[in-house]
Design an enzyme around this catalytic site. Structure first.
Site, PDB file in Angstrom:
ATOM      1  N   ALA A   1       0.854  -1.188   0.000  1.00 23.96           N
ATOM      2  CA  ALA A   1       0.000   0.000   0.000  1.00 23.96           C
ATOM      3  C   ALA A   1       0.889   1.236   0.000  1.00 23.96           C
ATOM      4  CB  ALA A   1      -0.902  -0.004   1.228  1.00 23.96           C
TER       5      ALA A   1
ATOM      6  N   GLU B   1      -2.555  -9.199  -0.416  1.00 24.03           N
ATOM      7  CA  GLU B   1      -3.969  -9.264  -0.032  1.00 24.03           C
ATOM      8  C   GLU B   1      -4.873  -9.194  -1.252  1.00 24.03           C
ATOM      9  OE1 GLU B   1      -4.361  -7.422   4.372  1.00 24.03           O
ATOM     10  OE2 GLU B   1      -3.377  -6.096   2.940  1.00 24.03           O
TER      11      GLU B   1
ATOM     12  N   GLY C   1      -0.640  -5.077   0.921  1.00 25.93           N
ATOM     13  CA  GLY C   1      -1.885  -4.964   0.176  1.00 25.93           C
ATOM     14  C   GLY C   1      -1.840  -5.659  -1.169  1.00 25.93           C
TER      15      GLY C   1
ATOM     16  N   GLU D   1       3.560  -6.020   7.375  1.00 30.82           N
ATOM     17  CA  GLU D   1       2.956  -4.914   8.119  1.00 30.82           C
ATOM     18  C   GLU D   1       3.459  -4.761   9.547  1.00 30.82           C
ATOM     19  OE1 GLU D   1      -0.071  -5.748   4.838  1.00 30.82           O
ATOM     20  OE2 GLU D   1       1.374  -6.868   6.048  1.00 30.82           O
TER      21      GLU D   1
END
Length: 260
Positions: free
Chosen positions: A66, A115, A112, A135
């Site tokens: 991200a 994900e 992300g 993360e």
């Protein structure tokens, strides 16, 4: 479809979405997440599209995470709102599409990015791909479904290790633990995705949509997946595709599915 951060192409019933932010290693920012939602939504509504392939531009990254700069100074409430909106707009949305989505992981799939790949219906990877959820090294946890989908795919113990170490695994390791289905060279990645997509397209899109719904039901709290399977199985009997498929089988010919 014209987008700032995406390239979208269509060919013989197969759509390809390419996340195109090469200078940022295709990192997901709010604008890209919104554009991905719009692209998936439009392709889902296109009756000519039977399969969607998602990949990243270049040879370095699928999605390298991200865009941290967008949320580095968020409050508790803003952080929760970011995760909730992202899951609803993109990650849960992709998982529940009736159109099959294949992630073609062509490089780094981190945070992300992984994900997003896990929200797709299945994944294939190039040999240079690296995957992980880093993360906790930033003092946060995966917020776009990573703590839920990774254990579903690789098991609780392996998922705990990957999340807590914030480490990356190779494409081969990902294949060994069930995170990806196939590993090929960079040059073979998109041709393989298209080959698999072509095999999917030979079958009933109505039945495939029902199968996606039934499989996903097993992972939803408070829902009896077996009951959903029974209901979806029964619904198939009322479709033109069922009539065509069974008739073609008895006539010893290939079916010509209408998608109804």
């Amino acid at each position: 479809m014209n987008f700032e951060n995406l390239l979208v192409s269509k060919n013989n019933g197969i759509a390809q979405i390419t996340i195109n932010r090469p200078k940022k290693l295709n990192a997901l920012n709010k604008a890209t997440i919104r554009e991905l939602h719009e692209a998936f939504d439009a392709l889902e509504s296109d009756l000519n599209i039977k399969t969607i392939i998602v990949t990243g531009s270049g040879e370095k990254a699928f999605v390298a995470g991200a865009d941290i700069s967008e949320f580095a100074h968020f409050s508790v409430e803003e952080g929760a709102s970011l995760a909730r909106a992202g899951q609803e707009i993109l990650f849960d949305f992709v998982e529940n599409l009736a159109t099959p989505v294949i992630a073609a992981i062509n490089g780094f799939a981190l945070g992300g990015g992984l994900e997003l790949a896990m929200a797709c219906h299945f994944r294939i990877a190039s040999e240079n791909a690296k995957m992980g959820l880093p993360e906790v090294s930033l003092g946060v946890i995966p917020g776009y479904g990573g703590t839920q989908r990774l254990p579903q795919l690789v098991g609780k113990g392996k998922a705990m290790e990957l999340i807590m170490t914030a480490g990356m695994i190779s494409a081969e390791e990902a294949k060994e633990c069930g995170l990806v289905n196939h590993v090929v060279s960079q040059e073979e990645l998109l041709p393989l995705a298209e080959k698999i997509a072509s095999k999917i397209m030979r079958n009933s899109s109505v039945a495939i949509a029902a199968a996606i719904k039934a499989v996903n039901a097993n992972f939803k709290d408070g829902i009896n997946g077996f009951e959903v399977e029974i209901e979806e199985f029964g619904e198939c009997f009322g479709t033109e595709d069922f009539e065509e498929g069974t008739t073609a089988f008895l006539d010893k010919r290939k079916p010509n599915f209408s998608g109804n």
